[in-house]
Each structure stands twice: as C-alpha cells, then as structure tokens.
Write a protein that holds these residues in place. Structure first.
Motif, PDB file in Angstrom:
ATOM      1  N   LEU A 124     -19.027   0.116  15.576  1.00 34.19           N
ATOM      2  CA  LEU A 124     -19.977   1.224  15.628  1.00 34.19           C
ATOM      3  C   LEU A 124     -21.211   0.979  14.782  1.00 34.19           C
ATOM      4  CD1 LEU A 124     -20.170   3.618  13.168  1.00 34.19           C
ATOM      5  CD2 LEU A 124     -17.835   3.899  13.847  1.00 34.19           C
ATOM      6  N   ILE A 125     -21.081   0.269  13.685  1.00 37.45           N
ATOM      7  CA  ILE A 125     -22.230  -0.016  12.825  1.00 37.45           C
ATOM      8  C   ILE A 125     -23.244  -0.884  13.570  1.00 37.45           C
ATOM      9  CG2 ILE A 125     -22.945  -1.240  10.728  1.00 37.45           C
ATOM     10  CD1 ILE A 125     -20.350  -0.150   9.442  1.00 37.45           C
ATOM     11  N   ILE A 178     -18.138  13.609   9.341  1.00 32.66           N
ATOM     12  CA  ILE A 178     -19.586  13.850   9.339  1.00 32.66           C
ATOM     13  C   ILE A 178     -19.998  14.514   8.028  1.00 32.66           C
ATOM     14  CG2 ILE A 178     -21.415  15.236  10.404  1.00 32.66           C
ATOM     15  CD1 ILE A 178     -19.917  14.684  13.120  1.00 32.66           C
ATOM     16  N   VAL A 179     -19.244  15.508   7.601  1.00 38.11           N
ATOM     17  CA  VAL A 179     -19.525  16.155   6.305  1.00 38.11           C
ATOM     18  C   VAL A 179     -19.437  15.128   5.180  1.00 38.11           C
ATOM     19  CG1 VAL A 179     -18.633  17.835   4.622  1.00 38.11           C
ATOM     20  CG2 VAL A 179     -18.864  18.478   7.025  1.00 38.11           C
ATOM     21  N   GLY A 180     -18.419  14.276   5.218  1.00 36.85           N
ATOM     22  CA  GLY A 180     -18.284  13.223   4.213  1.00 36.85           C
ATOM     23  C   GLY A 180     -19.460  12.260   4.235  1.00 36.85           C
ATOM     24  N   ARG A 234     -23.219   8.274  14.863  1.00 41.77           N
ATOM     25  CA  ARG A 234     -22.290   7.874  15.913  1.00 41.77           C
ATOM     26  C   ARG A 234     -21.242   8.945  16.189  1.00 41.77           C
ATOM     27  NH1 ARG A 234     -23.025   4.560  19.642  1.00 41.77           N
ATOM     28  NH2 ARG A 234     -21.741   2.841  19.515  1.00 41.77           N
ATOM     29  N   LEU A 235     -20.692   9.538  15.131  1.00 43.85           N
ATOM     30  CA  LEU A 235     -19.663  10.551  15.353  1.00 43.85           C
ATOM     31  C   LEU A 235     -20.242  11.797  15.998  1.00 43.85           C
ATOM     32  CD1 LEU A 235     -17.358  10.267  12.225  1.00 43.85           C
ATOM     33  CD2 LEU A 235     -17.020   9.339  14.511  1.00 43.85           C
ATOM     34  N   MET A 236     -21.435  12.205  15.577  1.00 45.41           N
ATOM     35  CA  MET A 236     -22.055  13.370  16.207  1.00 45.41           C
ATOM     36  C   MET A 236     -22.285  13.095  17.698  1.00 45.41           C
ATOM     37  SD  MET A 236     -24.734  14.785  13.383  1.00 45.41           S
ATOM     38  CE  MET A 236     -24.977  16.357  14.196  1.00 45.41           C
ATOM     39  N   ASP A 237     -22.779  11.908  18.004  1.00 45.65           N
ATOM     40  CA  ASP A 237     -23.009  11.511  19.395  1.00 45.65           C
ATOM     41  C   ASP A 237     -21.687  11.506  20.163  1.00 45.65           C
ATOM     42  OD1 ASP A 237     -23.683  10.329  21.807  1.00 45.65           O
ATOM     43  OD2 ASP A 237     -24.266   8.416  20.937  1.00 45.65           O
ATOM     44  N   PHE A 286     -14.906   7.205  19.666  1.00 47.41           N
ATOM     45  CA  PHE A 286     -14.083   7.549  18.505  1.00 47.41           C
ATOM     46  C   PHE A 286     -12.955   8.485  18.932  1.00 47.41           C
ATOM     47  CE2 PHE A 286     -13.260  10.780  15.213  1.00 47.41           C
ATOM     48  CZ  PHE A 286     -12.742   9.982  14.214  1.00 47.41           C
ATOM     49  N   LEU A 287     -13.273   9.425  19.803  1.00 44.78           N
ATOM     50  CA  LEU A 287     -12.276  10.408  20.205  1.00 44.78           C
ATOM     51  C   LEU A 287     -11.079   9.770  20.900  1.00 44.78           C
ATOM     52  CD1 LEU A 287     -14.979  12.127  19.811  1.00 44.78           C
ATOM     53  CD2 LEU A 287     -13.821  13.789  21.218  1.00 44.78           C
TER      54      LEU A 287
END
Length: 172
Positions: free
Chosen positions: A22-23, A109-111, A66-69, A86-87
C-alpha cells in the motif's frame, strides 16, 4: 505491477502483503515529491533524501489515505475486476464482518492522524513548509474520502468544492 499480477492470477494477498504494497501503490509519495519540486529552490537535495528514508509522517499519511479510500470505494470496486483491498484481506485473515473491518480501519485512520500530528509537532530538521504540505494533502484526502468516494464519483460534493475554490473564490 504487483497488484496487476495479483488480479491477473486471482491471488488473494495476506494483510501483511497488502500493507507492504500500500505504501508503494498509493501514489502518495509521488504527489509529495511533485509538491516539493514545485517549491523550487527551498526543496534541497536533503529534503528529497529525508523523503526517500520513509519518515513516519509519510507512512501515517499513506495509511490514512489508503484506508479511507478502501473503506468508501470498496463496494463499488468489488463489482468489477479489482484487487483485494484492506477490507477483503482483513476479513479473510481474521474471519470478521465487513462492519468490524470498517471499524478497525477507522481506528487505524485515527491512529494515523495522531501519528501525523505527533510527527508534525516534534522538532525536526525538516522545515515546517514541508510538513505542512503533507498535512494539507492529508486534509484534502479527508475531503475526498471522508464519507464517500468523491474522487470516483466527483459529480456531487467534489464538483461543488472545486467550483467554490476556482469559480467563486473568497475575496480577501
């Protein structure tokens, strides 16, 4: 290319494989590099060396983006040929529901926001304008992917945002 191979071979990556890729596949580093190039002579070679050493603030920004997307675009993307997100990787590895994975993604995402804020507030050898670009781009990603995929489906909110910015600018 790895994602294309996964898709063509119908390969289901592990969560660890997905996280490593993902990076690279997010394109975030390319966008940051481009922003820095646009800063002309204040973007020294040292800045690009710092960027190539994968600072924590960049990793956090990439995870956030990436996670938000993945969360908001997952259902649409899985209706066509698309590599696991990711899901899917998380659901398969931990045998949990989509809702549980979304909650886990939102925690991450918060982290990531906390990590970016921490790295941005700590004293650093990198001048503030370079960190500000990363934070601003992350705020933009928050607009694009907050509750829905405004990138893929730009006819709604995103169109309104762009018009407000370019056609109806705020007078100073």
């Amino acid at each position: 290319m790895a994602e294309a191979r996964w898709l063509n071979n119908n390969y289901q990556p592990t969560l660890e494989e997905y996280n490593r890729l993902l990076i690279i596949s997010s394109g975030y580093c390319l966008v940051i590099n481009t922003c820095y190039i646009g800063m002309r002579n204040i973007a020294t070679e040292d800045i690009f060396k710092w960027l190539s050493n994968k600072p924590k603030v960049i990793d956090a920004a990439i995870v956030l983006c990436r996670l938000m997307d993945d969360i908001v675009s997952n259902e649409f993307e899985q209706k066509r040929d698309h590599v696991s997100s990711f899901l899917e990787c998380y659901m398969r590895q931990y045998n949990v529901s989509r809702q549980e994975v979304v909650q886990e993604g939102r925690k991450r995402i918060v982290g990531a926001w906390k990590g970016m804020n921490k790295e941005s507030l700590m004293p650093t050898d990198v001048p503030r304008p370079f960190l500000t670009r990363i934070l601003n781009l992350s705020c933009f990603m928050d607009v694009v992917y907050k509750d829905k995929d405004n990138f893929t489906h730009s006819e709604g909110e995103m169109k309104t945002f762009i018009k407000a910015l370019l056609l109806d600018p705020m007078k100073i």
